[in-house]
Design a protein around this motif. Structure first.
Motif, short mmCIF file in Angstrom:
data_model
loop_
_atom_site.label_atom_id
_atom_site.label_comp_id
_atom_site.label_asym_id
_atom_site.label_seq_id
_atom_site.Cartn_x
_atom_site.Cartn_y
_atom_site.Cartn_z
N LEU A 112 0.86 -1.18 0.00
CA LEU A 112 0.00 0.00 0.00
C LEU A 112 0.89 1.23 0.00
CD1 LEU A 112 -2.85 1.15 0.15
CD2 LEU A 112 -2.75 0.87 2.63
N HIS A 114 1.11 5.57 -0.92
CA HIS A 114 0.32 6.80 -1.02
C HIS A 114 1.21 7.90 -1.57
CE1 HIS A 114 -2.49 9.99 0.00
NE2 HIS A 114 -1.46 10.65 0.50
N GLU A 120 -0.90 17.95 2.67
CA GLU A 120 -1.08 16.76 3.51
C GLU A 120 0.02 16.65 4.56
OE1 GLU A 120 -3.43 13.18 1.41
OE2 GLU A 120 -1.39 13.47 0.66
N ILE A 125 -2.65 11.59 6.70
CA ILE A 125 -2.52 10.34 5.96
C ILE A 125 -2.81 9.16 6.89
CG2 ILE A 125 -0.92 8.86 4.68
CD1 ILE A 125 0.47 11.55 3.79
N ALA A 128 -6.51 8.83 7.42
CA ALA A 128 -7.19 8.28 6.24
C ALA A 128 -6.97 6.78 6.10
CB ALA A 128 -6.72 9.01 4.98
N TYR A 129 -5.76 6.31 6.34
CA TYR A 129 -5.44 4.90 6.10
C TYR A 129 -5.52 4.03 7.35
CZ TYR A 129 -3.79 5.91 1.40
OH TYR A 129 -3.71 6.28 0.08
N LEU A 130 -5.13 4.59 8.49
CA LEU A 130 -5.04 3.80 9.72
C LEU A 130 -6.15 4.13 10.72
CD1 LEU A 130 -1.16 4.04 10.15
CD2 LEU A 130 -2.47 2.28 8.96
N TYR A 136 0.57 8.44 13.03
CA TYR A 136 1.48 8.97 12.00
C TYR A 136 2.87 8.37 12.14
CZ TYR A 136 3.77 11.98 15.39
OH TYR A 136 4.49 12.43 16.46
N ILE A 139 3.63 5.32 10.04
CA ILE A 139 3.97 5.62 8.64
C ILE A 139 5.40 6.14 8.57
CG2 ILE A 139 3.42 7.04 6.62
CD1 ILE A 139 0.48 6.96 7.58
N ARG A 160 5.18 4.52 1.91
CA ARG A 160 4.73 3.16 2.22
C ARG A 160 3.80 3.23 3.42
NH1 ARG A 160 7.55 -0.41 5.48
NH2 ARG A 160 6.92 -2.51 4.98
N ILE A 161 2.62 2.62 3.31
CA ILE A 161 1.65 2.61 4.40
C ILE A 161 1.66 1.22 5.03
CG2 ILE A 161 -0.75 3.00 5.06
CD1 ILE A 161 0.60 5.49 3.85
N ARG A 163 0.46 -2.07 7.02
CA ARG A 163 -0.84 -2.75 7.05
C ARG A 163 -1.37 -2.93 8.46
NH1 ARG A 163 -3.54 -3.24 2.20
NH2 ARG A 163 -2.02 -3.51 0.58
#
Length: 164
Positions: A112, A114, A120, A125, A128-130, A136, A139, A160-161, A163
């Motif tokens: 994943l 971004h 931003e 971020i 939005a993703y976690l 943060y 990430i 890189r995000i 998982r």
């Protein structure tokens, strides 16, 4: 072989200005890495990419880079999935690189990534993703050593995000 797209005009400048780059004799490691018939400019750029990977402590003996125009192919036998994802990002986040090709080890899910947009932050971020802005740091850690400071990200940079 998977291909990832990057913002060609964003990223760290490691190639220098083409018009300012005087042809210089290749050092022994550069000469050994040069492929027969490869033009000196391509050899110089591959050496600059390898130097950047060395600076990030991501360059192992089995990492091989091939540059064709604005596309870099990464080949390695010993890198685990996380390291290979970091290699893809380290090379892709260099100004002048538009695509990176690599074979990632098998996993249930694709990596994943971004691409940062203007304004931003890592907190936005992460939310939005976690699902939580306070994550943060996850990430930030997933993008070390490319990121040195969680407040220093830029538009066009690909992250890189994790998982988890």
């Amino acid at each position: 072989m998977a291909i990832w797209d990057f913002v060609k005009d964003a990223g760290k400048s490691v190639f220098g200005k083409a018009e300012a780059a005087e042809p210089k004799p290749a050092t022994q490691p550069e000469a050994a890495a040069a492929k027969p018939g490869q033009d000196p400019e391509t050899t110089r750029k591959v050496a600059a990419l390898k130097a950047e990977l060395r600076a990030l402590n991501l360059d192992k003996d089995d990492v091989h880079l091939t540059l064709r125009g604005d596309t870099v192919k990464i080949e390695t036998k010993g890198a685990d999935r996380e390291t290979l994802e970091k290699l893809v990002l380290a090379v892709g986040n260099i100004e002048g690189i538009a695509k990176v090709e690599a074979d990632l080890p098998q996993a249930e899910e694709a990596p994943l990534f971004h691409t940062v947009k203007k304004g931003e932050t890592l907190s936005a971020i992460a939310k939005a993703y976690l699902g939580n802005a306070n994550k943060y740091n996850a990430i930030f850690e997933a993008n070390r050593p490319m990121l040195l400071d969680p407040d220093k990200i830029y538009p066009g940079q690909t992250l890189r995000i994790p998982r988890d």
